[in-house]
Design a protein around this motif. Structure first.
Motif, PDB file in Angstrom:
ATOM      1  N   LYS A 242      -0.601   4.509  21.370  1.00 34.98           N
ATOM      2  CA  LYS A 242      -1.125   3.526  20.414  1.00 34.98           C
ATOM      3  C   LYS A 242      -2.440   2.963  20.918  1.00 34.98           C
ATOM      4  O   LYS A 242      -2.593   2.708  22.092  1.00 34.98           O
ATOM      5  CB  LYS A 242      -0.144   2.381  20.236  1.00 34.98           C
ATOM      6  CG  LYS A 242       1.065   2.734  19.439  1.00 34.98           C
ATOM      7  CD  LYS A 242       1.884   1.484  19.191  1.00 34.98           C
ATOM      8  CE  LYS A 242       3.053   1.799  18.304  1.00 34.98           C
ATOM      9  NZ  LYS A 242       3.839   0.604  18.015  1.00 34.98           N
ATOM     10  N   THR A 243      -3.353   2.768  19.993  1.00 38.29           N
ATOM     11  CA  THR A 243      -4.599   2.107  20.360  1.00 38.29           C
ATOM     12  C   THR A 243      -4.509   0.660  19.897  1.00 38.29           C
ATOM     13  O   THR A 243      -3.914   0.349  18.868  1.00 38.29           O
ATOM     14  CB  THR A 243      -5.813   2.789  19.699  1.00 38.29           C
ATOM     15  OG1 THR A 243      -5.631   2.754  18.278  1.00 38.29           O
ATOM     16  CG2 THR A 243      -5.949   4.221  20.171  1.00 38.29           C
ATOM     17  N   LYS A 244      -5.095  -0.187  20.657  1.00 40.29           N
ATOM     18  CA  LYS A 244      -5.073  -1.604  20.336  1.00 40.29           C
ATOM     19  C   LYS A 244      -6.041  -1.882  19.190  1.00 40.29           C
ATOM     20  O   LYS A 244      -7.190  -1.459  19.228  1.00 40.29           O
ATOM     21  CB  LYS A 244      -5.468  -2.410  21.576  1.00 40.29           C
ATOM     22  CG  LYS A 244      -5.096  -3.840  21.499  1.00 40.29           C
ATOM     23  CD  LYS A 244      -5.328  -4.504  22.838  1.00 40.29           C
ATOM     24  CE  LYS A 244      -4.776  -5.893  22.824  1.00 40.29           C
ATOM     25  NZ  LYS A 244      -4.956  -6.549  24.103  1.00 40.29           N
TER      26      LYS A 244
END
Length: 96
Positions: A2-4
């Motif tokens: 997941k990317t922030k």
């Protein structure tokens, strides 16, 4: 992985207009937040912030940093003073 998600930034004018929807136009916080597509907690937070500013309770960033530095220095000086008191008492007993 997941990317922030990037945190959204709001201008001062946007914040004031959002708060004005509640304070001046009679919207409920949830209604105003829904219409602006933001979290209702933001409006509540901004409202408190602006109320504190109007009462002069908020410190600028530089003032806040200086206050924290002075508090830290004050703690250190108090500790040093206590150590010196104990050392003076110890040496006073030694000389008798």
């Amino acid at each position: 992985m997941k990317t922030k998600a990037a945190r959204r930034q709001y201008t001062e004018d946007f914040k004031r207009q959002a708060v004005a929807l509640v304070t001046e136009q009679g919207y409920k916080v949830t209604q105003a937040a829904r219409s602006l597509d933001i979290n209702p907690n933001l409006i509540t937070q901004w409202r408190r912030q602006f109320e504190q500013e109007s009462r002069g309770e908020l410190l600028r960033q530089g003032e806040r940093e200086e206050l924290n530095r002075l508090r830290r220095e004050n703690r250190e000086l108090r500790l040093e003073k206590e150590i010196l008191k104990k050392a003076a008492a110890f040496f006073a007993r030694e000389t008798k």
